[in-house]
Design an enzyme around this catalytic site. Structure first.
Site, short mmCIF file in Angstrom:
data_model
loop_
_atom_site.label_atom_id
_atom_site.label_comp_id
_atom_site.label_asym_id
_atom_site.label_seq_id
_atom_site.Cartn_x
_atom_site.Cartn_y
_atom_site.Cartn_z
CG ASP A 1 -10.21 8.91 -1.32
OD1 ASP A 1 -11.04 9.02 -0.38
OD2 ASP A 1 -9.34 8.03 -1.33
CE1 TYR B 1 -3.69 2.54 0.60
CE2 TYR B 1 -2.13 3.51 2.16
CZ TYR B 1 -3.29 3.60 1.40
OH TYR B 1 -4.04 4.75 1.44
N GLY C 1 -13.42 10.96 2.91
CA GLY C 1 -13.80 9.59 2.55
C GLY C 1 -14.21 9.50 1.08
CD GLU D 1 -12.62 0.55 -3.75
OE1 GLU D 1 -12.02 -0.02 -4.68
OE2 GLU D 1 -12.11 1.46 -3.06
C1 GLC Z 1 -10.74 4.86 -0.42
C2 GLC Z 1 -12.10 5.49 -0.20
C3 GLC Z 1 -12.31 5.71 1.29
C4 GLC Z 1 -12.13 4.39 2.01
C5 GLC Z 1 -10.82 3.70 1.65
C6 GLC Z 1 -10.74 2.28 2.17
O1 GLC Z 1 -9.71 5.67 -0.02
O2 GLC Z 1 -12.23 6.68 -0.89
O3 GLC Z 1 -13.57 6.25 1.56
O4 GLC Z 1 -12.21 4.59 3.38
O5 GLC Z 1 -10.67 3.64 0.27
O6 GLC Z 1 -11.84 1.54 1.72
#
Ligand code: GLC
Length: 424
Positions: A156, A76, A154, A383
């Site tokens: 992004d 990551y 959240g 997702e």
């Molecule tokens: C991405 C999404 C975010 C989420 C993360 C892990 O960054 O935009 O909202 O928390 O992924 O799923």
């Protein structure tokens, strides 16, 4: 139901849930709130554990980071070495929507006396987090808090961040450094240019030693996100209810809630028929319509406001086969495959449905639920999803999608919306 359970179990790392294997190998803040809703259906004890693990990452200031790096994983980027937060376990240095107090309240209402005892431990930790946000992200006491990085919302790469992000310099780095596009096609992810700006902000906050007031002052990205604020106020309301149940004084959360709900009206855009975020550098509302603009439905609003908002909701619904698109389906910035610029996201369906239920719009709420179930049953636990074709996009075996599906299919207790009324 079994398949959803299998996703959560496969993503379980001894007490916390990774959002997806490979793509997101650590614990994310708001993902864990949703994961706990799914675990609650299977194993209540495991749901509490999810939240406890998250608080291992809490800072002394009350701040809750958006990622807790419980173990090493080079898969990551940006990992702990980029954030440079020297803690054990290491964490990131920005936060995410504070969606935990309603989850704790939900768990309390499902369980009995024992749940209340668990909540007793969480209460001061949650209060400290909310205090951090109201103090350090709203130093002028406006009632609404700022986010300093698009990842804090959240959502992004929401089109709402395009204009404020232009002010952020780029910090060039090699495309190969990114790990996300090794897991997911590039056209379903944020653009490289956006990533370079995200990284600039991370390095700025790191140089400032994550001092909250310096970060607030110096950040070229300073936005009152309507989604983040709606969730914080919804969580303040839940925190007040928790205080009351625990015999604590609800005055502080109640004060935040009442002031914030009034202040939120400054984000209402009459012409657009929904709420919009505010760029604090210009003092202007950002002219972009996204699903975040409907999240104030989780709060008490006047009936005329709700009527107009629901009319806008219905207009969007008429343009999408599957609800709920993350951006206005007729806008030039709508991209039905790219991340937060059009696709359907399970947790947003869940939140909007409860907001609609709060105001009595049961038919619209039912459609959000049915569409999500159809997407999952047609394309698996992805997702996010294409709002016109239903195609699954992004990561696979995704925790929050499985958790929301479980909560909707197997949940017995209603989510605690509108509880603040009599007690607050
Ligand atoms: C991405 C999404 C975010 C989420 C993360 C892990 O960054 O935009 O909202 O928390 O992924 O799923």
């Amino acid at each position: 139901m079994k398949a959803a359970e299998a996703v959560l179990r496969a993503n379980d790392r001894d007490g916390y849930t990774v959002p997806a294997q490979g793509l997101y190998p650590f614990q994310w803040l708001w993902d864990s709130g949703f994961a706990a809703l799914g675990w609650a259906v299977l194993d209540e004890e495991r749901a509490w554990l999810e939240l406890e693990r998250l608080f291992l990452g809490q800072w002394e200031s009350g701040f809750l980071p958006h990622i807790v790096f419980h173990q090493e994983d080079s898969g990551y980027f940006p990992g702990p070495e980029v954030w440079g937060v020297r803690r054990d376990p290491p964490t990131s240095g920005i936060t995410q929507p504070p969606f935990l107090a309603p989850v704790v309240l939900h768990l309390v209402r499902r369980s009995s006396e024992r749940g209340l005892e668990r909540a007793r431990w969480f209460y001061p930790h949650l209060l400290a987090f909310h205090r951090f946000l109201h103090r350090h992200r709203d130093p002028g006491g406006s009632g609404l808090v700022a986010v300093l990085h698009p990842w804090e919302t959240g959502m992004d790469n929401s089109p709402a961040w395009d204009l404020p992000l232009k002010r952020v310099p780029r910090r060039p780095f090699a495309l190969e450094t990114r790990r996300d596009i090794q897991h997911v096609p590039q056209e379903e992810r944020p653009r490289q240019e956006d990533y370079e700006r995200y990284l600039y902000l991370v390095s700025l906050f790191r140089e400032l030693g994550y001092d909250p007031d310096a970060c607030f002052r110096e950040s070229p990205f300073r936005v009152v996100d309507v989604g983040f604020n709606a969730l914080l106020l919804f969580a303040d309301e839940a925190l007040g209810e928790l205080a009351w149940l625990l015999g604590e004084d609800p005055a502080e959360p109640k004060g935040w809630f009442q002031k914030g709900v009034l202040a939120l009206e400054a984000l209402w855009d009459e012409e657009a028929g929904l709420y919009r975020s505010l760029d604090l550098h210009t003092g202007e509302r950002i002219p972009r319509d996204t699903s975040a603009g409907f999240l104030p439905l989780l709060l008490p609003l006047s009936s005329s406001r709700v009527g107009r908002l629901v009319a806008t909701f219905r207009a969007w619904a008429g343009e999408a086969r599957y609800l709920f698109p993350s951006a206005h389906p007729l806008a030039p910035y709508f991209e039905p495959r790219r991340y937060w610029r059009g696709p359907v996201w399970a947790p947003i369906n869940w939140l909007l449905a409860w907001g609609l239920i709060r105001h009595g719009f049961l038919e619209e709420a039912a459609r959000l639920r049915e569409d999500l179930i159809a997407l999952v049953e047609g394309s698996g636990f992805c997702e996010y999803y294409h709002p016109l074709t239903g195609k699954g996009l992004g990561g696979r075996g995704f925790s929050w999608t499985a958790a929301i599906y479980l909560a909707w299919i197997g949940g017995q207790a209603a989510f605690p919306v509108g509880l603040g009324g009599p007690n607050l």
